[in-house]
Design a protein around this motif. Structure first.
Motif, PDB file in Angstrom:
ATOM      1  N   GLU A  72       2.394  12.667   7.009  1.00 35.84           N
ATOM      2  CA  GLU A  72       4.077  12.345   7.842  1.00 35.84           C
ATOM      3  C   GLU A  72       5.493  11.891   7.113  1.00 35.84           C
ATOM      4  OE1 GLU A  72       4.166  10.150  11.115  1.00 35.84           O
ATOM      5  OE2 GLU A  72       2.628  11.310  12.974  1.00 35.84           O
ATOM      6  N   ILE A  73       5.075  11.194   6.311  1.00 37.69           N
ATOM      7  CA  ILE A  73       5.918  10.647   4.921  1.00 37.69           C
ATOM      8  C   ILE A  73       5.824  11.663   3.818  1.00 37.69           C
ATOM      9  CG2 ILE A  73       6.647   8.331   3.672  1.00 37.69           C
ATOM     10  CD1 ILE A  73       5.084   7.023   4.919  1.00 37.69           C
ATOM     11  N   VAL A  74       5.331  12.121   3.707  1.00 42.20           N
ATOM     12  CA  VAL A  74       5.017  13.258   2.381  1.00 42.20           C
ATOM     13  C   VAL A  74       6.189  13.899   2.936  1.00 42.20           C
ATOM     14  CG1 VAL A  74       4.479  14.467   0.694  1.00 42.20           C
ATOM     15  CG2 VAL A  74       3.176  11.733   1.521  1.00 42.20           C
ATOM     16  N   GLU A  75       5.827  14.879   4.326  1.00 40.55           N
ATOM     17  CA  GLU A  75       6.246  15.763   4.941  1.00 40.55           C
ATOM     18  C   GLU A  75       7.434  15.611   5.319  1.00 40.55           C
ATOM     19  OE1 GLU A  75       4.165  16.579   8.045  1.00 40.55           O
ATOM     20  OE2 GLU A  75       2.182  17.821   7.162  1.00 40.55           O
ATOM     21  N   PHE A  76       8.403  14.455   5.459  1.00 40.54           N
ATOM     22  CA  PHE A  76       9.383  14.087   5.584  1.00 40.54           C
ATOM     23  C   PHE A  76      10.090  14.294   4.094  1.00 40.54           C
ATOM     24  CE2 PHE A  76      12.481  10.742   5.685  1.00 40.54           C
ATOM     25  CZ  PHE A  76      13.438  10.931   6.401  1.00 40.54           C
ATOM     26  N   LEU A  77       9.474  13.083   3.268  1.00 38.60           N
ATOM     27  CA  LEU A  77       9.822  13.283   2.137  1.00 38.60           C
ATOM     28  C   LEU A  77      10.381  15.073   1.331  1.00 38.60           C
ATOM     29  CD1 LEU A  77       8.517  10.539   0.888  1.00 38.60           C
ATOM     30  CD2 LEU A  77      11.095  10.430   1.360  1.00 38.60           C
ATOM     31  N   ASN A  78       9.355  15.738   1.870  1.00 39.58           N
ATOM     32  CA  ASN A  78       9.816  17.667   0.873  1.00 39.58           C
ATOM     33  C   ASN A  78      10.481  18.079   2.482  1.00 39.58           C
ATOM     34  OD1 ASN A  78       8.139  16.420  -0.884  1.00 39.58           O
ATOM     35  ND2 ASN A  78       5.512  16.718  -0.394  1.00 39.58           N
ATOM     36  N   GLY A  79      11.342  17.605   3.019  1.00 39.97           N
ATOM     37  CA  GLY A  79      11.993  18.250   3.809  1.00 39.97           C
ATOM     38  C   GLY A  79      10.901  18.917   4.798  1.00 39.97           C
ATOM     39  N   ASP A  80       9.712  18.775   5.225  1.00 39.07           N
ATOM     40  CA  ASP A  80       9.239  20.261   5.493  1.00 39.07           C
ATOM     41  C   ASP A  80       9.204  19.559   7.365  1.00 39.07           C
ATOM     42  OD1 ASP A  80       7.888  21.252   3.994  1.00 39.07           O
ATOM     43  OD2 ASP A  80       6.378  19.687   3.688  1.00 39.07           O
ATOM     44  N   ASP A 137       0.791  -1.063   0.249  1.00 41.67           N
ATOM     45  CA  ASP A 137       0.066   0.132  -0.181  1.00 41.67           C
ATOM     46  C   ASP A 137       0.788   0.850   0.331  1.00 41.67           C
ATOM     47  OD1 ASP A 137      -2.137  -1.811   0.198  1.00 41.67           O
ATOM     48  OD2 ASP A 137      -2.886  -0.955   2.348  1.00 41.67           O
ATOM     49  N   LEU A 138       2.159   1.618   0.937  1.00 45.89           N
ATOM     50  CA  LEU A 138       2.210   2.172   1.094  1.00 45.89           C
ATOM     51  C   LEU A 138       3.570   2.774  -0.419  1.00 45.89           C
ATOM     52  CD1 LEU A 138       3.870   5.218   2.347  1.00 45.89           C
ATOM     53  CD2 LEU A 138       4.944   3.206   3.848  1.00 45.89           C
ATOM     54  N   PRO A 139       4.492   1.469  -0.770  1.00 45.26           N
ATOM     55  CA  PRO A 139       5.145   1.738  -1.988  1.00 45.26           C
ATOM     56  C   PRO A 139       4.362   2.408  -3.452  1.00 45.26           C
ATOM     57  CG  PRO A 139       5.634  -0.077  -1.243  1.00 45.26           C
ATOM     58  CD  PRO A 139       4.813   0.427  -0.385  1.00 45.26           C
ATOM     59  N   ILE A 140       3.037   1.867  -3.270  1.00 45.01           N
ATOM     60  CA  ILE A 140       1.911   2.491  -4.591  1.00 45.01           C
ATOM     61  C   ILE A 140       1.575   3.284  -4.118  1.00 45.01           C
ATOM     62  CG2 ILE A 140       0.329   1.785  -5.692  1.00 45.01           C
ATOM     63  CD1 ILE A 140       0.714  -1.291  -4.779  1.00 45.01           C
ATOM     64  N   ALA A 141       1.563   4.351  -3.435  1.00 45.87           N
ATOM     65  CA  ALA A 141       0.995   5.622  -2.402  1.00 45.87           C
ATOM     66  C   ALA A 141       1.439   7.219  -3.786  1.00 45.87           C
ATOM     67  CB  ALA A 141       0.608   5.246  -1.205  1.00 45.87           C
ATOM     68  N   VAL A 142       3.340   5.965  -2.409  1.00 39.74           N
ATOM     69  CA  VAL A 142       4.220   7.136  -2.363  1.00 39.74           C
ATOM     70  C   VAL A 142       4.832   7.028  -4.489  1.00 39.74           C
ATOM     71  CG1 VAL A 142       7.016   7.714  -1.984  1.00 39.74           C
ATOM     72  CG2 VAL A 142       5.023   6.569  -0.745  1.00 39.74           C
ATOM     73  N   GLY A 143       4.673   6.069  -4.403  1.00 44.07           N
ATOM     74  CA  GLY A 143       4.990   6.333  -6.443  1.00 44.07           C
ATOM     75  C   GLY A 143       3.602   7.389  -7.136  1.00 44.07           C
ATOM     76  N   ILE A 144       2.731   6.732  -6.288  1.00 46.76           N
ATOM     77  CA  ILE A 144       1.237   7.837  -7.091  1.00 46.76           C
ATOM     78  C   ILE A 144       1.649   9.373  -7.297  1.00 46.76           C
ATOM     79  CG2 ILE A 144      -1.711   8.428  -7.357  1.00 46.76           C
ATOM     80  CD1 ILE A 144      -1.636   5.552  -6.888  1.00 46.76           C
ATOM     81  N   LEU A 145       2.184   9.259  -6.293  1.00 43.28           N
ATOM     82  CA  LEU A 145       2.332  10.646  -5.442  1.00 43.28           C
ATOM     83  C   LEU A 145       3.757  11.167  -6.232  1.00 43.28           C
ATOM     84  CD1 LEU A 145       2.046  11.044  -1.561  1.00 43.28           C
ATOM     85  CD2 LEU A 145       0.437  11.457  -3.360  1.00 43.28           C
ATOM     86  N   THR A 146       4.964  10.375  -6.265  1.00 42.11           N
ATOM     87  CA  THR A 146       5.870  10.874  -7.236  1.00 42.11           C
ATOM     88  C   THR A 146       5.399  11.141  -8.794  1.00 42.11           C
ATOM     89  OG1 THR A 146       6.890   9.679  -6.083  1.00 42.11           O
ATOM     90  CG2 THR A 146       8.338  10.468  -7.635  1.00 42.11           C
TER      91      THR A 146
END
Length: 506
Positions: free
Chosen positions: A162-170, A81-90
């Motif tokens: 939280e993961i999106v914010e972490f990857l984007n440096g927030d 689930d998580l890698p698919i979601a991160v892949g879509i957002l990327t």
């Protein structure tokens, strides 16, 4: 736009790498998952879509194709689930692809975007490390388990937001830390040997079994203390090494029965006599570890041994001998570690009172032979020690002094274990019971009287080659408990007496 996210999965008890490829293109809105997904993976599109929308990000209304590579391996579970979601957002431009090259992602999503615990974290992280990944993002509950692997930064998060914010440096988050020197429990939850009065011969046998990781069968009347002594047995076993803890934790993680982030004590697994052979050795349409694998590096206790079905007992032959279980299915062959120590208990006859000085046995010779005959020769041959347990008269219990405590016995066991670890440090094994025939020639030196006694006993009792080798291993352990480099006559005599099995059938 195309994005590639690194992830992993599990086959048997071993991890493998998975690349989650996500392509978003023009076309009618649809979500297609390919790469041999099972039903749980196909359903991830609903969880991913709801999770992305519920963290305040718009889900792209385009054609989305998700490929799980390698495409020829069945992908199971909710961990993608998580890698698919991160892949879509990327792929939709909301996370930078450059950042992802240093990370791998594993986790299940709830509909609100929070992360849930998954199975198989440890073997997946071990495989990702082997493939050069140095940063892994996991659900918060799996963080400490993943952090057992040295050389990998594990980040545990509670939600996709939280993961999106972490990857984007927030936001900034430190990797999960685990003190590897302080993970083992010093407190035993098992009965202490001091609580068991009498039964000195059986206690001696259990001490030898603990020192050399030998299998043992206790035969005695109901109420003679067989089960209690078996349950106290883990209290004298040597503690797990860190490598053994990792091996055992992998199996429990894959099976989904890991209560803590690591196995701290040697497992003690109990099988009821109604348990099936699949439950004992593992199996199923998609094979999973059985009880003998959950007992890896620990104890597998089978009470009322003759009450087990014959096919269950016979299924133990391979794991006792080879220390692994191999399950073959149309989808492939699966191998599960199963280096367990068998502790078994049995009544001597159907009524339970054969040879009991206080009760009369009502069983005929035919009844006894049929009952004990469930224990076939090949199974008994694989048991190192057979010990008869006599009943203790209740009137004598109050007069008997308290026996040695488990801590005292364990000290002697640890001295013998340290001798073995030094002996086998270049061989890849830890205990005398694991020695191969070539190792026996190298490490078991008998004096002349011991050698003559063993040859005489072998002829008299017609020991098989397997029994002969097991007597040598057992005598080596007895000698180690005394700190003797040479196996002497008294060590052989004691080992032979514990191996005799002729009178269990009559």
């Amino acid at each position: 736009m195309l994005s590639v996210v690194k992830s992993g999965g599990v086959i048997g008890v071993d991890g493998y790498s998975v690349h989650v490829e996500v392509n978003i293109s023009q076309g009618l809105p649809q979500f297609i998952t390919v790469g041999l997904p099972d039903a749980a993976v196909k359903e991830s599109k609903e969880r991913v879509k709801s999770a992305i929308n519920n963290i305040g990000i718009s889900f792209p209304l385009r054609k989305i194709v998700v490929n799980l590579a390698p495409a020829d391996i069945l992908k199971q579970g909710t961990l993608y689930d998580l890698p698919i979601a991160v892949g879509i957002l990327t792929a939709s431009g909301q996370i930078s692809q450059k950042i992802l090259k240093d990370f791998a992602f594993v986790g299940e999503l709830a509909l609100d975007g929070s992360l849930r615990k998954i199975k198989g974290t440890l073997p997946i992280v071990l495989k990702l490390k082997e493939d050069g990944i140095r940063n892994v993002i996991l659900p918060e509950e799996n963080g400490k388990e993943g952090a057992l692997v040295e050389g990998v930064n594990i980040y545990g998060f509670g939600s996709l937001k939280e993961i999106v914010e972490f990857l984007n440096g927030d936001i900034k988050t430190e990797p999960v830390k685990v003190n590897r020197e302080d993970i083992f429990s010093s407190h035993s939850v098992y009965p202490d040997f001091s609580e068991i009065k009498g039964q000195y011969t059986v206690k001696r046998a259990l001490e030898i079994a603990a020192a050399g990781f030998h299998n043992i069968l206790m035969i005695g009347s109901p109420g003679s203390g067989k089960s209690m002594m078996a349950k106290a047995f883990p209290s004298i076993m040597p503690p797990l090494t860190f490598q053994e803890a990792i091996e055992t934790t992998k199996i429990h993680s894959v099976a989904g029965v890991l209560d803590d982030f690591v196995i701290r004590e040697r497992p003690f697994v109990v099988a009821h006599h109604t348990t099936s052979d699949v439950a004992v050795v593992g199996g199923g349409n998609i094979p999973k570890p059985g009880l003998v694998s959950l007992a890896h590096n620990g104890t597998f206790f089978m009470d009322e041994l003759p009450e087990f079905k014959r096919n269950v007992l016979e299924s133990l032959r391979q794991p006792i001998e080879d220390k692994v279980v191999t399950v073959s299915r149309a989808s492939g062959s699966y191998t599960f570690p199963a280096k367990f120590q068998l502790i078994a208990a049995a009544n001597p006859c159907p009524c339970g009172y054969r040879n009991d000085p206080n009760r009369e046995c009502k069983c005929s010779p035919r009844d006894i032979k049929r009952y004990m005959g469930k224990l076939s020769g090949p199974v008994v041959d694989r048991i190192d020690m057979i010990c008869w347990v006599s009943s203790v008269d209740p009137e004598d219990l109050s007069k008997m002094s308290t026996g040695e405590s488990s801590s005292v016995i364990r000290e002697r066991v640890m001295k013998a274990v340290d001798i073995q670890r030094e002996r086998f440090k270049e061989t890849g094994i830890n205990f005398n019971s694991e020695m191969s025939p070539s190792m026996l020639e190298k490490f078991v030196k008998l004096d002349s009287s011991a050698e003559n006694a063993l040859l005489t006993a072998t002829k008299k009792y017609r020991f098989t080659a397997r029994s002969y080798h097991r007597i040598l291993k057992l005598s080596r352990t007895i000698a180690d408990l005394e700190g003797s480099d040479i196996v002497m006559l008294k060590h052989i005599v004691e080992a032979v007496n514990f191996k005799l099995s002729e009178d269990i059938y009559s």
